[in-house]
Write an enzyme that holds these catalytic residues in place. Structure first.
Site, PDB file in Angstrom:
ATOM      1  N   THR A  19      59.612  -2.210  -0.627  1.00 11.35           N
ATOM      2  CA  THR A  19      60.033  -1.587   0.190  1.00 11.35           C
ATOM      3  C   THR A  19      61.471  -0.905  -0.050  1.00 11.35           C
ATOM      4  O   THR A  19      62.425  -1.563  -0.251  1.00 11.35           O
ATOM      5  CB  THR A  19      60.016  -2.121   1.519  1.00 11.35           C
ATOM      6  OG1 THR A  19      58.707  -2.325   1.961  1.00 11.35           O
ATOM      7  CG2 THR A  19      60.504  -1.446   2.656  1.00 11.35           C
TER       8      THR A  19
ATOM      9  N   VAL B  22      50.372  -2.000  10.359  1.00  8.40           N
ATOM     10  CA  VAL B  22      51.906  -1.609  10.248  1.00  8.40           C
ATOM     11  C   VAL B  22      52.600  -2.641  10.117  1.00  8.40           C
ATOM     12  O   VAL B  22      52.367  -3.903  10.747  1.00  8.40           O
ATOM     13  CB  VAL B  22      52.159  -0.826  11.557  1.00  8.40           C
ATOM     14  CG1 VAL B  22      53.714  -0.650  11.597  1.00  8.40           C
ATOM     15  CG2 VAL B  22      51.240   0.341  11.842  1.00  8.40           C
TER      16      VAL B  22
ATOM     17  N   THR C  72      63.496  -5.944   3.395  1.00  7.89           N
ATOM     18  CA  THR C  72      62.440  -5.691   2.452  1.00  7.89           C
ATOM     19  C   THR C  72      61.587  -7.167   2.566  1.00  7.89           C
ATOM     20  O   THR C  72      62.130  -8.061   2.695  1.00  7.89           O
ATOM     21  CB  THR C  72      62.566  -5.160   1.052  1.00  7.89           C
ATOM     22  OG1 THR C  72      61.685  -5.047   0.362  1.00  7.89           O
ATOM     23  CG2 THR C  72      63.638  -6.428   0.510  1.00  7.89           C
TER      24      THR C  72
END
Ligand code: GLY
Length: 322
Positions: A180, A209, A231
């Site tokens: 991420t 999500v 992340t």
């Protein structure tokens, strides 16, 4: 992460430096922390090297579902998008949610409709064939592993072809590198901002999500306190509100480095090792980062530095010589 091919590591480091340089260009021109953080994340969404934008990982159905968010420290402005498909730059759409709607988050079809109405660029033929080949390989490895077979046997059964993705599938069989992307920035007016973008986790359930679009979990930014992004495994990060924890700790003692370490200790206390990491900027521009994984790409630039500095491994110092 450990075990990246040398070629991938070079690409990865170049991508990190390029992102920090994009943020630097904004700050050197007198731009805001928000503009700089978004520029860095857009650069990573477009590069294809990281798990965001063009490089997003795929769901178990072979589709792309991206999450992204921004937060402006001056007014706690938040914009986020969740489960969006073909939008080229989800982080820019997040900013539009913040600036052009009365809401903080839009998801799925509604977010895509908003993107179309606002004229945002969409990616054609997305995910690209190379990504679908990688997806086939990961599914094959998972199936083979479950059945006690080799990768080659699993691939033969699926009729999958890995092509030039093969090395990466071999070293990362089920997608345990998260990648991420996020950025925090501090501008000459003392403003802070956070921006984050992700494809989520490989082979996630459609509709899943992660932490990235969730305030306090994937990001947090408040002027005179600091900004942080995370992340790692969203299901763990969101359950300790890791970025809010970082900023609360900075407010308590003023040290972003210590605050990041404390937040990752909290993460590890609840969910064990190999969960993720955070970066942060403090109220006077000091930096912090911490991880409990075997690596996390990071890049930084501050006024007076000739070039952005990069590091990847836990024990590695910034390559400040540049
Ligand atoms: N940290 C990104 C995700 O879990 O979706």
């Amino acid at each position: 992460m450990r075990g990246m091919t040398p070629e991938r590591e070079t690409r990865y480091r170049d991508g990190l430096r390029s992102a920090a340089s994009a943020g630097r260009a904004i700050l050197e021109a007198g731009g805001s922390a928000m503009d700089a953080a978004i520029a860095a994340v857009v650069d990573m969404e477009n590069g294809g090297t990281f798990n965001a934008g063009l490089g997003s990982c795929l769901t178990s159905a072979g589709t792309v579902e991206m999450d992204a968010a921004v937060m402006r420290g001056s007014d706690r402005g938040i914009g986020a998008v969740a489960s969006i498909t073909s939008v080229a730059n989800p982080v820019e759409l997040s900013r539009a949610v913040m600036d052009r709607t009365p809401h903080c988050m839009l998801a799925a079809d509604g977010a895509l409709a908003f993107a179309r109405e606002q004229g945002f660029a969409l990616r054609e033929n997305f995910p690209p064939p190379s990504r679908l080949a990688e997806w086939e390989g990961k599914r094959a490895r998972l199936k083979a592993r479950a059945a006690g077979k080799t990768l080659e046997q699993g691939l033969a059964e699926l009729g999958g072809v890995l092509g030039d993705q093969e090395d990466e599938v071999r070293h990362d069989p089920v997608g345990d590198d998260h990648d991420t992307v996020g950025a925090v920035a501090f501008d000459s007016a003392g403003g802070v901002a956070a921006a984050v973008s992700t494809g989520g986790i490989w082979l996630k359930m459609p509709g899943r999500v992660g932490d990235s679009p969730l305030p306090g979990a994937g990001f947090w930014a408040v002027d005179a306190a600091g900004a942080s992004v995370a992340t790692g495994t969203g299901e763990s990060l969101m359950r300790v509100m890791i970025c809010k924890h970082v900023i609360d700790r900075i407010e308590s003692h003023g040290d972003p480095e210590r605050a990041c370490q404390e937040a990752v200790e909290l993460l590890e206390k609840h969910f064990g090792p190999n969960q993720g990491g955070v970066i942060a900027v403090g109220p006077r521009g000091g930096l912090g980062w911490a991880i409990n994984t075997n690596g996390m790409g990071r890049s930084m630039w501050r006024g007076g530095m000739k070039d952005a500095a990069v590091a990847v491994w836990p024990d590695e110092d910034w390559d400040r010589a540049r």
